[in-house]
Design a protein around this motif. Structure first.
Motif, PDB file in Angstrom:
ATOM      1  N   LEU A  51      -7.760   3.059  17.930  1.00 34.93           N
ATOM      2  CA  LEU A  51      -8.272   1.927  17.168  1.00 34.93           C
ATOM      3  C   LEU A  51      -7.715   1.930  15.738  1.00 34.93           C
ATOM      4  CD1 LEU A  51     -10.070  -0.532  17.446  1.00 34.93           C
ATOM      5  CD2 LEU A  51     -11.999   0.872  16.739  1.00 34.93           C
ATOM      6  N   LEU A  52      -7.618   3.095  15.142  1.00 33.31           N
ATOM      7  CA  LEU A  52      -7.099   3.185  13.779  1.00 33.31           C
ATOM      8  C   LEU A  52      -5.631   2.761  13.709  1.00 33.31           C
ATOM      9  CD1 LEU A  52      -7.598   3.985  10.839  1.00 33.31           C
ATOM     10  CD2 LEU A  52      -6.878   6.298  11.450  1.00 33.31           C
ATOM     11  N   TYR A  53      -4.825   3.196  14.661  1.00 34.00           N
ATOM     12  CA  TYR A  53      -3.416   2.812  14.683  1.00 34.00           C
ATOM     13  C   TYR A  53      -3.266   1.311  14.941  1.00 34.00           C
ATOM     14  CZ  TYR A  53      -2.663   7.849  14.996  1.00 34.00           C
ATOM     15  OH  TYR A  53      -2.660   9.192  14.776  1.00 34.00           O
ATOM     16  N   PHE A  54      -4.112   0.766  15.803  1.00 35.13           N
ATOM     17  CA  PHE A  54      -4.097  -0.674  16.063  1.00 35.13           C
ATOM     18  C   PHE A  54      -4.421  -1.445  14.785  1.00 35.13           C
ATOM     19  CE2 PHE A  54      -6.173  -4.645  17.187  1.00 35.13           C
ATOM     20  CZ  PHE A  54      -5.253  -5.195  18.059  1.00 35.13           C
ATOM     21  N   ILE A  55      -5.403  -0.980  14.034  1.00 36.60           N
ATOM     22  CA  ILE A  55      -5.791  -1.636  12.775  1.00 36.60           C
ATOM     23  C   ILE A  55      -4.639  -1.578  11.770  1.00 36.60           C
ATOM     24  CG2 ILE A  55      -7.332  -1.464  10.778  1.00 36.60           C
ATOM     25  CD1 ILE A  55      -9.471  -0.437  12.793  1.00 36.60           C
ATOM     26  N   ASN A  56      -4.009  -0.419  11.651  1.00 34.76           N
ATOM     27  CA  ASN A  56      -2.914  -0.258  10.692  1.00 34.76           C
ATOM     28  C   ASN A  56      -1.753  -1.204  10.985  1.00 34.76           C
ATOM     29  OD1 ASN A  56      -4.307   1.736   9.362  1.00 34.76           O
ATOM     30  ND2 ASN A  56      -3.249   3.414  10.389  1.00 34.76           N
ATOM     31  N   ILE A  57      -1.336  -1.257  12.237  1.00 33.45           N
ATOM     32  CA  ILE A  57      -0.182  -2.078  12.591  1.00 33.45           C
ATOM     33  C   ILE A  57      -0.537  -3.565  12.552  1.00 33.45           C
ATOM     34  CG2 ILE A  57       1.444  -2.600  14.450  1.00 33.45           C
ATOM     35  CD1 ILE A  57       1.361   0.378  15.122  1.00 33.45           C
ATOM     36  N   SER A  58      -1.734  -3.923  12.997  1.00 34.90           N
ATOM     37  CA  SER A  58      -2.110  -5.340  12.973  1.00 34.90           C
ATOM     38  C   SER A  58      -2.230  -5.854  11.538  1.00 34.90           C
ATOM     39  CB  SER A  58      -3.411  -5.573  13.742  1.00 34.90           C
ATOM     40  OG  SER A  58      -4.483  -4.904  13.141  1.00 34.90           O
ATOM     41  N   PHE A  59      -2.565  -4.987  10.598  1.00 35.79           N
ATOM     42  CA  PHE A  59      -2.605  -5.383   9.196  1.00 35.79           C
ATOM     43  C   PHE A  59      -1.221  -5.813   8.721  1.00 35.79           C
ATOM     44  CE2 PHE A  59      -1.928  -4.183   4.742  1.00 35.79           C
ATOM     45  CZ  PHE A  59      -2.856  -4.999   4.128  1.00 35.79           C
ATOM     46  N   PHE A  60      -0.203  -5.043   9.053  1.00 31.96           N
ATOM     47  CA  PHE A  60       1.152  -5.374   8.623  1.00 31.96           C
ATOM     48  C   PHE A  60       1.684  -6.623   9.333  1.00 31.96           C
ATOM     49  CE2 PHE A  60       1.143  -0.880   7.339  1.00 31.96           C
ATOM     50  CZ  PHE A  60       1.501  -1.049   6.016  1.00 31.96           C
ATOM     51  N   ILE A  61       1.371  -6.784  10.598  1.00 23.79           N
ATOM     52  CA  ILE A  61       1.823  -7.971  11.323  1.00 23.79           C
ATOM     53  C   ILE A  61       1.126  -9.212  10.782  1.00 23.79           C
ATOM     54  CG2 ILE A  61       1.779  -9.102  13.575  1.00 23.79           C
ATOM     55  CD1 ILE A  61       2.433  -6.397  14.808  1.00 23.79           C
ATOM     56  N   ALA A  62      -0.185  -9.148  10.575  1.00 19.64           N
ATOM     57  CA  ALA A  62      -0.924 -10.294  10.023  1.00 19.64           C
ATOM     58  C   ALA A  62      -0.426 -10.624   8.618  1.00 19.64           C
ATOM     59  CB  ALA A  62      -2.416 -10.000  10.007  1.00 19.64           C
ATOM     60  N   GLY A  63      -0.211  -9.600   7.819  1.00 17.09           N
ATOM     61  CA  GLY A  63       0.291  -9.823   6.466  1.00 17.09           C
ATOM     62  C   GLY A  63       1.671 -10.457   6.450  1.00 17.09           C
ATOM     63  N   SER A  64       2.518 -10.055   7.380  1.00 17.06           N
ATOM     64  CA  SER A  64       3.860 -10.637   7.463  1.00 17.06           C
ATOM     65  C   SER A  64       3.797 -12.118   7.828  1.00 17.06           C
ATOM     66  CB  SER A  64       4.694  -9.893   8.505  1.00 17.06           C
ATOM     67  OG  SER A  64       4.831  -8.548   8.159  1.00 17.06           O
ATOM     68  N   ALA A  78      -8.321 -11.722  11.608  1.00 16.18           N
ATOM     69  CA  ALA A  78      -9.677 -11.690  12.163  1.00 16.18           C
ATOM     70  C   ALA A  78      -9.821 -10.572  13.193  1.00 16.18           C
ATOM     71  CB  ALA A  78     -10.020 -13.042  12.790  1.00 16.18           C
ATOM     72  N   VAL A  79      -8.820 -10.401  14.052  1.00 16.49           N
ATOM     73  CA  VAL A  79      -8.856  -9.323  15.043  1.00 16.49           C
ATOM     74  C   VAL A  79      -8.872  -7.966  14.343  1.00 16.49           C
ATOM     75  CG1 VAL A  79      -7.480  -8.180  16.845  1.00 16.49           C
ATOM     76  CG2 VAL A  79      -7.808 -10.645  16.898  1.00 16.49           C
ATOM     77  N   MET A  80      -8.067  -7.836  13.290  1.00 17.75           N
ATOM     78  CA  MET A  80      -8.039  -6.585  12.546  1.00 17.75           C
ATOM     79  C   MET A  80      -9.390  -6.304  11.885  1.00 17.75           C
ATOM     80  SD  MET A  80      -6.360  -5.404   9.016  1.00 17.75           S
ATOM     81  CE  MET A  80      -7.379  -6.623   8.315  1.00 17.75           C
ATOM     82  N   LEU A  81     -10.029  -7.330  11.321  1.00 15.95           N
ATOM     83  CA  LEU A  81     -11.334  -7.127  10.683  1.00 15.95           C
ATOM     84  C   LEU A  81     -12.417  -6.779  11.700  1.00 15.95           C
ATOM     85  CD1 LEU A  81     -11.293  -9.953   7.993  1.00 15.95           C
ATOM     86  CD2 LEU A  81     -11.135  -7.484   7.632  1.00 15.95           C
ATOM     87  N   ILE A  82     -12.361  -7.387  12.881  1.00 19.78           N
ATOM     88  CA  ILE A  82     -13.308  -7.032  13.947  1.00 19.78           C
ATOM     89  C   ILE A  82     -13.098  -5.584  14.377  1.00 19.78           C
ATOM     90  CG2 ILE A  82     -13.909  -7.491  16.365  1.00 19.78           C
ATOM     91  CD1 ILE A  82     -13.325 -10.479  15.734  1.00 19.78           C
ATOM     92  N   ALA A  83     -11.834  -5.186  14.545  1.00 16.93           N
ATOM     93  CA  ALA A  83     -11.531  -3.803  14.915  1.00 16.93           C
ATOM     94  C   ALA A  83     -11.968  -2.844  13.811  1.00 16.93           C
ATOM     95  CB  ALA A  83     -10.044  -3.646  15.215  1.00 16.93           C
ATOM     96  N   LEU A  84     -11.796  -3.238  12.568  1.00  7.23           N
ATOM     97  CA  LEU A  84     -12.218  -2.407  11.444  1.00  7.23           C
ATOM     98  C   LEU A  84     -13.736  -2.259  11.421  1.00  7.23           C
ATOM     99  CD1 LEU A  84     -10.763  -0.977   9.109  1.00  7.23           C
ATOM    100  CD2 LEU A  84     -11.216  -2.983   7.728  1.00  7.23           C
TER     101      LEU A  84
END
Length: 119
Positions: free
Chosen positions: A29-42, A107-113
């Motif tokens: 879950l932590l790795y998913f959050i980290n990578i989804s943050f960069f993809i969403a930010g991009s 939103a997916v990243m925040l739910i996972a967080l």
């Protein structure tokens, strides 16, 4: 949800999972959050940059550069400068699918967080 946005969202989720396996060699879950943050930010950065350029913010700057600099060693006439296409008209794609996808990924990243910190 529009088809382009849905397709980008599914591809972004698949890329998040694939990058987690490629970079960290496992999916947590932590790795998913980290990578989804960069993809969403991009995606959000691309959408906001496109929105700014299409809005004509940089047209005055490029017009000034065209008047200041020479082209191939010769001075440009006012007619040649006026005939050049503004940078805001050169971008032909629309930013809304990228904006929606970035917001969905965020939103997916925040739910996972939220799940990560409340378990």
């Amino acid at each position: 949800m529009l088809p382009k946005t849905f397709t980008l969202f599914i591809l972004s989720l698949c890329a998040t999972i694939l990058l987690s396996f490629l970079i960290y060699h496992k999916l947590t879950l932590l790795y998913f959050i980290n990578i989804s943050f960069f993809i969403a930010g991009s995606f959000l950065f691309l959408a906001l940059l496109t929105m700014t350029v299409k809005g004509g913010f940089f047209d005055g700057i490029t017009y000034g550069f065209r008047r200041t600099f020479v082209s191939k060693g010769k001075e440009l006439s006012k007619d040649e400068i006026q005939e050049m296409t503004p940078i805001s008209e050169m971008i032909t794609f629309h930013y809304s699918p990228f904006l929606r996808n970035g917001l969905l990924m965020l939103a997916v990243m925040l739910i996972a967080l939220f799940i990560y910190y409340n378990r």
